[in-house]
Write a protein that holds these residues in place. Structure first.
Motif, PDB file in Angstrom:
ATOM      1  N   VAL A  19      -2.367 -14.075   8.087  1.00 38.46           N
ATOM      2  CA  VAL A  19      -1.678 -14.136   9.171  1.00 38.46           C
ATOM      3  C   VAL A  19      -1.208 -15.454   8.975  1.00 38.46           C
ATOM      4  O   VAL A  19       0.288 -15.165   9.490  1.00 38.46           O
ATOM      5  CB  VAL A  19      -2.428 -13.689  10.791  1.00 38.46           C
ATOM      6  N   ILE A  20      -2.246 -16.743   8.810  1.00 39.86           N
ATOM      7  CA  ILE A  20      -1.673 -17.717   8.923  1.00 39.86           C
ATOM      8  C   ILE A  20      -0.362 -18.096   7.972  1.00 39.86           C
ATOM      9  O   ILE A  20       1.234 -18.514   8.034  1.00 39.86           O
ATOM     10  CB  ILE A  20      -2.626 -18.949   8.840  1.00 39.86           C
ATOM     11  N   VAL A  21      -1.603 -17.305   6.811  1.00 42.79           N
ATOM     12  CA  VAL A  21      -0.166 -18.142   5.462  1.00 42.79           C
ATOM     13  C   VAL A  21       1.428 -17.351   5.412  1.00 42.79           C
ATOM     14  O   VAL A  21       2.448 -17.354   5.435  1.00 42.79           O
ATOM     15  CB  VAL A  21      -0.639 -17.529   3.805  1.00 42.79           C
ATOM     16  N   HIS A  22       0.846 -15.394   6.157  1.00 39.35           N
ATOM     17  CA  HIS A  22       1.592 -14.839   6.415  1.00 39.35           C
ATOM     18  C   HIS A  22       3.221 -15.193   6.979  1.00 39.35           C
ATOM     19  O   HIS A  22       4.969 -15.366   6.911  1.00 39.35           O
ATOM     20  CB  HIS A  22       1.950 -13.390   6.955  1.00 39.35           C
ATOM     21  N   ILE A  23       2.773 -15.562   8.254  1.00 35.78           N
ATOM     22  CA  ILE A  23       3.897 -16.427   9.581  1.00 35.78           C
ATOM     23  C   ILE A  23       4.260 -17.804   8.554  1.00 35.78           C
ATOM     24  O   ILE A  23       5.186 -18.314   9.478  1.00 35.78           O
ATOM     25  CB  ILE A  23       2.690 -16.311  10.748  1.00 35.78           C
ATOM     26  N   GLY A  24       3.592 -18.580   8.774  1.00 30.40           N
ATOM     27  CA  GLY A  24       4.415 -20.216   7.491  1.00 30.40           C
ATOM     28  C   GLY A  24       3.828 -20.640   8.241  1.00 30.40           C
ATOM     29  O   GLY A  24       4.178 -20.945   9.718  1.00 30.40           O
ATOM     30  N   PHE A  25       3.117 -21.944   8.147  1.00 32.65           N
ATOM     31  CA  PHE A  25       2.469 -23.037   8.100  1.00 32.65           C
ATOM     32  C   PHE A  25       3.352 -24.016   9.479  1.00 32.65           C
ATOM     33  O   PHE A  25       3.174 -24.420  10.830  1.00 32.65           O
ATOM     34  CB  PHE A  25       1.758 -24.165   7.516  1.00 32.65           C
ATOM     35  N   ALA A  26       4.428 -23.923   8.998  1.00 33.06           N
ATOM     36  CA  ALA A  26       5.588 -24.729   9.801  1.00 33.06           C
ATOM     37  C   ALA A  26       6.016 -24.378  10.969  1.00 33.06           C
ATOM     38  O   ALA A  26       6.336 -25.345  11.804  1.00 33.06           O
ATOM     39  CB  ALA A  26       7.043 -25.415   9.146  1.00 33.06           C
ATOM     40  N   GLN A  27       6.068 -23.416  10.727  1.00 35.10           N
ATOM     41  CA  GLN A  27       6.699 -22.354  12.179  1.00 35.10           C
ATOM     42  C   GLN A  27       5.211 -23.220  13.091  1.00 35.10           C
ATOM     43  O   GLN A  27       5.620 -22.329  14.417  1.00 35.10           O
ATOM     44  CB  GLN A  27       6.728 -20.949  11.846  1.00 35.10           C
ATOM     45  N   ILE A  28       4.109 -22.010  12.880  1.00 36.51           N
ATOM     46  CA  ILE A  28       2.881 -22.081  13.734  1.00 36.51           C
ATOM     47  C   ILE A  28       2.750 -24.195  14.194  1.00 36.51           C
ATOM     48  O   ILE A  28       2.638 -23.582  15.655  1.00 36.51           O
ATOM     49  CB  ILE A  28       1.855 -22.101  13.199  1.00 36.51           C
ATOM     50  N   SER A  30       4.731 -26.535  14.469  1.00 40.79           N
ATOM     51  CA  SER A  30       6.082 -26.935  15.471  1.00 40.79           C
ATOM     52  C   SER A  30       5.644 -25.998  16.659  1.00 40.79           C
ATOM     53  O   SER A  30       6.066 -26.881  18.212  1.00 40.79           O
ATOM     54  CB  SER A  30       7.204 -26.389  15.149  1.00 40.79           C
ATOM     55  N   ALA A  31       5.500 -25.312  16.658  1.00 41.36           N
ATOM     56  CA  ALA A  31       5.085 -24.462  18.491  1.00 41.36           C
ATOM     57  C   ALA A  31       3.706 -25.777  18.836  1.00 41.36           C
ATOM     58  O   ALA A  31       3.889 -25.640  19.647  1.00 41.36           O
ATOM     59  CB  ALA A  31       4.906 -23.761  18.036  1.00 41.36           C
ATOM     60  N   TYR A 272      -2.861 -11.562  19.142  1.00 43.27           N
ATOM     61  CA  TYR A 272      -1.877 -12.853  19.365  1.00 43.27           C
ATOM     62  C   TYR A 272       0.050 -12.366  18.730  1.00 43.27           C
ATOM     63  O   TYR A 272       0.101 -12.319  19.522  1.00 43.27           O
ATOM     64  CB  TYR A 272      -2.569 -13.870  19.642  1.00 43.27           C
ATOM     65  N   ALA A 273      -0.640 -12.789  17.710  1.00 39.17           N
ATOM     66  CA  ALA A 273       0.456 -13.214  16.479  1.00 39.17           C
ATOM     67  C   ALA A 273       1.351 -11.270  16.365  1.00 39.17           C
ATOM     68  O   ALA A 273       2.548 -11.303  16.635  1.00 39.17           O
ATOM     69  CB  ALA A 273      -0.026 -13.268  15.254  1.00 39.17           C
ATOM     70  N   ALA A 274       0.201 -10.362  16.776  1.00 37.55           N
ATOM     71  CA  ALA A 274       1.341  -8.893  16.611  1.00 37.55           C
ATOM     72  C   ALA A 274       2.549  -8.590  18.592  1.00 37.55           C
ATOM     73  O   ALA A 274       2.203  -7.459  18.032  1.00 37.55           O
ATOM     74  CB  ALA A 274       0.633  -7.659  16.857  1.00 37.55           C
ATOM     75  N   GLY A 280       7.862 -10.974  24.149  1.00 38.93           N
ATOM     76  CA  GLY A 280      10.016 -11.927  23.971  1.00 38.93           C
ATOM     77  C   GLY A 280       9.450 -13.176  23.408  1.00 38.93           C
ATOM     78  O   GLY A 280      10.363 -14.210  23.680  1.00 38.93           O
ATOM     79  N   ALA A 281       8.442 -13.334  22.736  1.00 36.36           N
ATOM     80  CA  ALA A 281       8.486 -15.211  21.787  1.00 36.36           C
ATOM     81  C   ALA A 281       8.011 -14.112  20.281  1.00 36.36           C
ATOM     82  O   ALA A 281       7.329 -13.210  20.549  1.00 36.36           O
ATOM     83  CB  ALA A 281       6.686 -15.487  22.390  1.00 36.36           C
ATOM     84  N   GLY A 282       8.037 -15.575  19.426  1.00 34.94           N
ATOM     85  CA  GLY A 282       7.846 -15.050  18.181  1.00 34.94           C
ATOM     86  C   GLY A 282       6.118 -15.265  17.360  1.00 34.94           C
ATOM     87  O   GLY A 282       5.541 -15.443  18.162  1.00 34.94           O
ATOM     88  N   PRO A 283       6.098 -14.020  16.660  1.00 32.18           N
ATOM     89  CA  PRO A 283       4.468 -14.383  15.977  1.00 32.18           C
ATOM     90  C   PRO A 283       3.641 -15.760  15.853  1.00 32.18           C
ATOM     91  O   PRO A 283       2.728 -16.134  15.686  1.00 32.18           O
ATOM     92  CB  PRO A 283       4.395 -13.672  14.980  1.00 32.18           C
ATOM     93  N   GLU A 284       4.598 -17.169  15.853  1.00 31.24           N
ATOM     94  CA  GLU A 284       3.933 -18.233  15.788  1.00 31.24           C
ATOM     95  C   GLU A 284       3.166 -18.406  16.443  1.00 31.24           C
ATOM     96  O   GLU A 284       2.902 -19.585  16.790  1.00 31.24           O
ATOM     97  CB  GLU A 284       5.168 -19.496  14.846  1.00 31.24           C
ATOM     98  N   PHE A 285       4.366 -18.742  18.256  1.00 32.83           N
ATOM     99  CA  PHE A 285       4.129 -18.695  19.052  1.00 32.83           C
ATOM    100  C   PHE A 285       2.471 -17.860  19.523  1.00 32.83           C
ATOM    101  O   PHE A 285       1.423 -18.422  19.968  1.00 32.83           O
ATOM    102  CB  PHE A 285       4.957 -17.977  20.017  1.00 32.83           C
ATOM    103  N   GLY A 286       2.368 -16.413  19.242  1.00 29.14           N
ATOM    104  CA  GLY A 286       1.494 -15.952  19.200  1.00 29.14           C
ATOM    105  C   GLY A 286      -0.089 -16.622  18.487  1.00 29.14           C
ATOM    106  O   GLY A 286      -0.891 -16.833  18.950  1.00 29.14           O
ATOM    107  N   LEU A 287       0.378 -17.409  17.533  1.00 27.54           N
ATOM    108  CA  LEU A 287      -0.908 -17.743  16.980  1.00 27.54           C
ATOM    109  C   LEU A 287      -1.014 -19.120  16.443  1.00 27.54           C
ATOM    110  O   LEU A 287      -2.784 -19.059  17.165  1.00 27.54           O
ATOM    111  CB  LEU A 287      -0.460 -17.715  14.887  1.00 27.54           C
ATOM    112  N   ALA A 288      -0.112 -19.558  17.285  1.00 30.94           N
ATOM    113  CA  ALA A 288      -0.306 -21.597  18.118  1.00 30.94           C
ATOM    114  C   ALA A 288      -0.831 -21.290  18.750  1.00 30.94           C
ATOM    115  O   ALA A 288      -2.110 -22.270  19.316  1.00 30.94           O
ATOM    116  CB  ALA A 288       1.385 -21.661  18.454  1.00 30.94           C
ATOM    117  N   VAL A 289      -0.772 -20.281  20.160  1.00 31.89           N
ATOM    118  CA  VAL A 289      -2.084 -19.916  21.456  1.00 31.89           C
ATOM    119  C   VAL A 289      -3.498 -19.992  20.441  1.00 31.89           C
ATOM    120  O   VAL A 289      -3.822 -20.317  21.642  1.00 31.89           O
ATOM    121  CB  VAL A 289      -1.587 -18.936  21.974  1.00 31.89           C
TER     122      VAL A 289
END
Length: 323
Positions: A19-28, A30-31, A272-274, A280-289
């Protein structure tokens, strides 16, 4: 660790990495960076009411047999053990009860109340899940990725109610059934005693205490949703409190059905990513949470577990000296 739990842990870790690799480290990250140290401090503080209400739920079953801080510390230890040690949630329950025993709660009362506390928490979770589904039903049905699972969520919630009833009935059917159930996750030396079963039955004969415990558990679930809202906010995501109740209720249900996976590794991250995009938020926010919640568990849990080890070690050393 048992081989089954080890396999589940490895599978969960693999899912989390995917999930982390799929969404991307930079976006995660950043959040996560948006939260900063000040935001992380707020995350630590915002989690305290959850433990406070969980401690009150346990205390409601026993009364003031020991000071409130004992229930608070024992419940935090229970959660820290579940989150950080290679156990399922059941192992955390045993460790939390053990902490209460060291602080003055009798073994029979500590373990029997832990069993009934699980029932009270399940009752509250059923109500919380229903509330969350009612809040999020429209958005879930409109989601291309999750609409197909809505019926299963509803059926699972409906089945949870008779499951709780069956759990209570079986515990009250007599010494053998109660001991058999409790023996699945409590020390056999305690589980298979008439005194233990009598204590279970005595607790169930006090419906007001059980209702009060369930009420505090429900408040704790809602407090957990508010905590989730705080984490989303410090990450920069604009998700409302009501939406967070829906997200947390569904995630809690996912954790419940995957209880065999230690610390819900992978399940929490993917969940959380799903769910974040649905509200209303991107999956990167779910994973950051999810990662910030894990960070909180580590920062708070490690000192708690070390303190527990020191107490246990000191007690063991004292017992050897007395021998």
């Amino acid at each position: 660790m048992k081989i089954g739990a080890l396999i589940a842990l490895i599978a969960g870790l693999a899912l989390a990495v995917f999930v982390i690799v799929h969404i991307g480290f930079a976006q995660i990250f950043s959040a996560i960076g948006h939260a900063g140290w000040g935001g992380f401090a707020l995350i630590l503080l915002a989690a305290m009411p959850v433990i406070a209400f969980l401690a009150l739920a346990w205390r409601s079953l026993l009364g003031p047999v020991v000071p409130y801080w004992v229930f608070f510390a024992s419940r935090q230890l229970r959660d820290s053990a579940t989150d950080l040690l290679p156990f399922t949630q059941i192992g955390g329950v045993v460790i939390g009860a053990r902490a209460g025993i060291l602080a003055g709660i009798s073994p029979v009362k500590a373990y029997s109340s832990s069993v009934v506390d699980i029932t009270a928490e399940l009752m509250a979770q059923a109500a919380f899940t229903i509330l969350g589904l009612l809040i999020g039903l429209t958005r879930l049905k409109a989601s291309a990725s999750l609409a197909g699972y809505v019926d299963a969520m509803i059926i699972g919630t409906v089945l949870l109610v008779p499951g709780i009833i069956a759990f209570v009935v079986l515990q009250r059917k007599g010494a053998r059934m109660a001991a058999a159930l409790a023996g699945q996750f409590l020390p056999k030396a305690v589980a298979h005693t008439e005194q233990f079963t009598a204590e279970i039955e005595a607790l169930y004969r006090q419906p007001k205490r059980l209702a009060l415990s369930s009420t505090f558990h429900l408040i704790a679930w809602i407090a957990a949703a508010v905590w989730l809202w705080v984490i989303f906010k410090v990450c920069g995501a604009n998700i409302g409190v009501m939406d967070c109740i829906a997200i947390e209720s569904i995630l809690a249900a996912l954790r419940a059905v995957t209880v065999f996976i230690p610390a819900a590794i992978g399940v929490q991250e993917a969940g959380y990513a799903a769910l974040a995009p649905v509200f209303g938020a991107g999956p990167e926010f779910g994973l950051a949470v999810s990662l910030l919640k894990r960070a909180r568990d580590v920062v708070l849990g490690i000192p708690v577990l070390l303190a527990w080890q020191m107490v246990e070690g000191k007690r063991a050393f004292s017992d050897k000296e007395e021998a």
